[in-house]
Design an enzyme around this catalytic site. Structure first.
Site, PDB file in Angstrom:
ATOM      1  N   GLY A 171      46.151  52.851  43.730  1.00  0.00           N
ATOM      2  CA  GLY A 171      45.650  51.542  44.138  1.00  0.00           C
ATOM      3  C   GLY A 171      44.355  51.221  43.428  1.00  0.00           C
ATOM      4  O   GLY A 171      44.343  50.508  42.416  1.00  0.00           O
TER       5      GLY A 171
ATOM      6  N   GLU B  87      43.000  43.104  45.831  1.00  0.00           N
ATOM      7  CA  GLU B  87      42.248  42.565  44.679  1.00  0.00           C
ATOM      8  C   GLU B  87      40.915  43.291  44.496  1.00  0.00           C
ATOM      9  O   GLU B  87      39.886  42.677  44.229  1.00  0.00           O
ATOM     10  CB  GLU B  87      41.993  41.067  44.841  1.00  0.00           C
ATOM     11  CG  GLU B  87      43.231  40.258  45.116  1.00  0.00           C
ATOM     12  CD  GLU B  87      44.055  40.005  43.886  1.00  0.00           C
ATOM     13  OE1 GLU B  87      43.565  40.271  42.775  1.00  0.00           O
ATOM     14  OE2 GLU B  87      45.198  39.561  44.047  1.00  0.00           O
TER      15      GLU B  87
END
Lengths: 392, 261
Positions: A142, A371
Site C-alpha cells: 500500500g 491516496e
C-alpha cells in the site's frame, strides 16, 4: 438570523471569479437536488447511485480541467477544486468516483497516453459513457508501491499481465483500468497499461461488507495471464513518476473535497445547536457548544485558504508534491475532527441517518488512509523540511 | 428566428430579507441574486426553440451590478448574446417605466418572439411583459404552459381557473412563461467556459434614446414609500398528556384561543 448554509467566514467568495462561482453554484445545486435526496439510502444499501453517472458527465464534472479538444471543459484548478468540494459535501463516495475518473484515469491517459488512446477514451470518459478505475495498491503493498509484485511480460502479441490490485474504486463497473505493473526488476521498469473490460484473464470482484464509503464501489482487480495488446501500454512514462503524478492530481482534489465534507457536518451541527432546546434555551447559547463551533469554523477557514492558495500555485504551474501532501493531510484530518465534534453537538441524533454526520465521519476514515495515508504525508512533510526520508 | 428573453435578477428565494436604512428598499449587501424562477422557464423554452428551429437567443436584463452574472448564466445555458440595460436613472419602482425601457431595448433588437417569466419573483407585479407588449404593439399570451411555434404564429396553452385555454397569436409576439412549460436545464461547464467569450453589451437609457424626464423619478406614476416585514411569529405550544387529554386541550385551544372552530 445567521446564514448557516454558506460556509464562508473569511469571504473567500470575493476572491473567486464569476465563472468559478457559477461552477461552484452549479455543482451545489446538483448535489442538493440530485444527490442529497438519495444518498442516505444508497449508503445504507451499499450501492452507488449509478443513475447519476451520466448526468454528472453531461454537465462536464469529469476531467473538467483537461482541454476542450478532448471533450472536457478546460476549467482552471480552482473550479476543479470547488466541484470536488461540493461533491464531497454530498458524499465522499460521489467525490471519489469523480476523483478516480478525472485524476486517476483521464489525467494519465491525457498526460502519458498516445494520441489514439486520448481520442478513444477521453471524450467517452468525460461524458460518463465509459467508466475508469486505477490499479496501483496491491494486497501486500500500500504505502510502499515500489515493491509491487504485479508483472507485465513482453510477448510477441503484446504484454502478459499477472498479479492483483486491491481497494480499487469503481473496479467492478469500469470499462477501462489504468494498471501499473513492473516490466522488469526495479521500480524504473513500472509501466501503465489500459486493461479493457472483458479482456481474458481479467476479473474485478467487488469488496463487500464495508463500514465506510458504502455509496461507492470498491473492488479487487485480478490478472491471470491477461493479454494486453501492444497499443494499450501508456507510452509516455516509465517508473513510479507515472502513478505518483496521478496521485498528486487526486490528492489536490481531496484537499478541496474534505472541506466540503466538513461544511456538511459543521452546518448540520450549527443548525442543530440553534434549534435544540435544553435548559430552556438553544444549546448554541452554551459556551461549551460555542467553543466547538468556533474551533470548527476556524479550522474550516484555514483549510479553505490552504486549498485556495494551493489552487493558485497549481494554476501557475508552481505547486510541489510536498505542498499537496500538506493540504491533503491537514484538510482530511480537519474534516474528520469536525465530523467528530459535530457528532457530540448532535448528541444521540449524531449517530442517526436522519443527519449526515456519521456517514461523513465513516467515509473520512477511508479518505484519511487512501491516496497516501495521513502518516505517509506526515513523513513527506518531514522529508521536505529535514532533507531526510524516514520511509525508505 | 430571432428570440429575446428578458430575465430579472432577484434575491435567492430563501434569502432573509432585511429592510435598508431608507425604509423603502431592501438591504442588498449579503444578498445572492439569481435568475427569477419563472424566467428560467422562459429561457429554457427559448433555447429549446433555437435548438429545434435554428436562430438566435438574446438575453436582456435591466438592473445594476447584480445583472451581468445572471446574464452570464443565461449565456452558459445556451443564449448567444446578452444586453445589460443599466438601471441608472430609471425609476424601477414603476413597472410602466421598466416596461418602457425594456421596450426601447427590444425595439433595437427586432426579435420575432419575446419571452418573459409570467412574473418577477419579489415584486410580483405581473405587469412588465404586458406593458412591453402594449409599447411594441405586439400580442401577448401569459401563464403559458405549452407552446408551439409554426408558420409565423404561436399556439399557446395557458392555465385558467379549472382548465386550459388555447390561444393563437401571430408573430412577433410576447410569451409569459409559467411553471410546467418545460424542465430548465443546468448550465454545463463547457457552456460556462463558452459564455466568457460571448458578447455582453451594456446600454444606458441614453443609448436607447430615452431621457431622464421619460424614465426618471419625475416620470414615475408610482413610488414605493415604505416596506415592512410581517410580524414575527409567536413560538408554538406543545400539548402533552395522553391522547384524550391532548384532544380536549387542542379543541379547547382551537375554540377559545384561536377561535377558529
Amino acid at each position: 438570523m445567521v446564514n448557516t448554509k454558506h460556509v464562508d467566514y473569511m469571504n473567500l467568495d470575493s476572491l473567486f471569479s464569476t465563472e468559478e462561482l457559477q461552477v461552484r453554484d452549479l455543482a451545489r445545486s446538483f448535489v442538493e437536488e440530485r444527490i442529497l435526496p438519495v444518498i442516505e439510502d444508497c449508503y445504507e444499501q451499499g450501492v452507488y447511485p449509478s443513475e447519476l453517472i451520466r448526468p454528472m458527465g453531461e454537465l462536464g464534472f469529469y476531467g473538467c480541467n483537461l482541454p476542450e479538444e478532448y471533450g472536457c471543459a478546460g476549467m482552471n484548478n480552482i473550479a476543479y477544486g470547488l466541484i470536488t468540494q461540493e461533491l464531497e459535501r454530498g458524499d465522499s463516495g460521489i467525490r471519489s468516483f469523480a476523483s478516480v475518473q478525472s485524476s486517476l484515469v483521464m489525467y494519465p491517459i491525457f498526460a502519458f497516453g498516445s494520441e489514439e488512446q486520448k481520442r478513444k477514451w477521453l471524450p467517452a470518459l468525460a461524458t460518463g459513457e465509459k467508466i475508469g478505475c486505477f490499479g496501483l495498491t496491491e494486497p501486500d503493498f500500500g504505502s510502499n508501491p515500489s515493491d509491487m509484485v504485479t508483472r507485465a511480460e513482453h510477448t510477441k502479441f503484446g504484454w502478459k499481465l499477472n498479479g492483483a490490485k486491491m481497494w480499487i474504486t469503481n473496479g467492478t463497473v469500469a470499462d477501462v483500468a489504468v494498471v501499473w505493473a513492473k516490466t522488469g526488476e526495479d521500480t524504473r521498469s513500472i509501466r501503465g497499461f489500459l486493461v479493457e473490460k472483458g479482456t481474458k484473464g481479467y476479473s474485478a470482484p467487488e469488496i463487500k461488507k464495508k463500514h465506510s464509503l458504502r455509496a461507492s464501489i470498491t473492488s479487487e482487480l485480478i490478472f491471470e495471464d491477461c493479454e494486453i495488446p501492444e497499443e494499450n501500454i501508456l507510452p509516455g512514462v516509465e517508473g513510479l513518476r507515472g502513478p505518483l503524478s496521478c496521485l498528486n492530481q487526486a490528492r489536490y482534489g481531496i484537499a478541496w473535497g474534505a472541506i466540503g465534507s466538513a461544511m456538511a457536518t459543521y452546518t448540520a451541527a450549527l443548525e442543530y445547536s440553534l434549534s435544540r432546546i435544553q435548559f430552556g434555551k438553544p444549546i448554541a447559547s452554551f459556551q461549551l457548544q460555542q467553543k466547538k463551533l468556533a474551533e470548527m469554523i476556524t479550522e474550516i477557514s484555514k483549510a479553505q485558504l490552504l486549498a485556495f492558495h494551493l489552487g493558485k500555485l497549481k494554476d501557475a504551474g508552481k505547486v510541489t508534491p510536498a505542498q499537496i501532501s500538506m493540504a491533503k493531510r491537514n484538510n482530511v484530518a480537519m474534516a474528520l475532527n469536525v465530523a467528530r465534534e459535530a457528532r457530540t453537538i448532535l448528541g444521540a441524533n449524531g449517530i442517526s441517518a436522519e443527519y449526515p454526520v456519521m456517514r461523513h465521519m465513516n467515509n473520512l476514515e477511508s479518505v484519511l488512509t487512501y491516496e497516501g495515508t495521513h502518516d505517509i504525508h506526515t513523513l513527506i512533510i518531514g522529508a521536505e523540511v529535514t532533507g531526510i526520508q524516514a520511509f525508505k | 428566428m430571432k428570440i429575446a428573453v428578458c430575465i430579472k435578477a432577484v434575491p435567492e428565494t430563501d434569502t432573509r430579507i432585511r429592510i435598508a436604512a431608507d425604509g423603502r428598499s431592501i438591504e442588498r449587501s449579503d444578498i445572492k441574486f439569481i435568475v427569477s424562477p419563472y424566467d428560467e422557464f422562459a429561457l429554457e423554452e427559448a433555447i429549446k426553440l433555437k435548438e429545434s428551429k435554428g436562430g438566435s437567443v438574446t438575453v436582456i436584463g435591466l438592473g445594476g451590478d447584480e445583472v451581468p452574472a445572471i446574464l452570464r448564466d443565461g449565456l452558459a445555458r445556451g443564449a448567444d448574446d446578452a444586453v445589460h440595460v443599466s438601471s441608472a436613472g430609471v425609476a424601477t419602482d414603476d413597472p410602466l417605466i421598466v416596461g418602457k425601457v425594456l421596450a426601447a431595448a427590444l425595439k433595437q433588437l427586432g426579435p420575432d418572439l419575446i419571452f418573459f417569466g409570467k412574473h418577477g419573483v419579489g415584486g410580483d407585479n405581473q405587469q412588465v411583459h404586458a406593458v412591453v407588449a402594449e409599447k411594441l404593439g405586439m400580442p401577448q399570451v401569459t401563464v403559458v404552459t405549452k407552446l408551439d411555434v409554426t408558420d409565423g404564429k404561436v399556439r399557446a396553452e395557458r392555465e385558467i381557473e379549472g382548465g386550459i385555454e388555447v390561444v393563437e397569436a401571430p408573430l412577433p409576439a410576447i410569451i409569459g412563461a409559467q411553471k410546467g412549460l418545460n424542465e430548465p436545464r443546468y448550465p454545463k461547464l463547457q457552456g460556462i467556459m463558452q459564455a466568457k467569450k460571448k458578447p455582453l453589451a451594456t446600454k444606458s437609457v441614453a443609448d436607447l434614446g430615452l431621457s431622464a424626464d421619460q424614465v426618471g423619478d419625475a416620470a414615475a406614476g408610482i413610488r414605493i414609500t415604505g416596506l415592512s416585514l410581517p410580524p414575527a411569529r409567536q413560538a408554538g405550544r406543545r400539548i402533552d398528556g395522553d391522547a384524550g387529554q391532548q384532544v380536549a386541550e387542542l379543541v379547547n385551544a382551537l375554540q377559545n384561543e384561536a377561535k377558529v372552530i
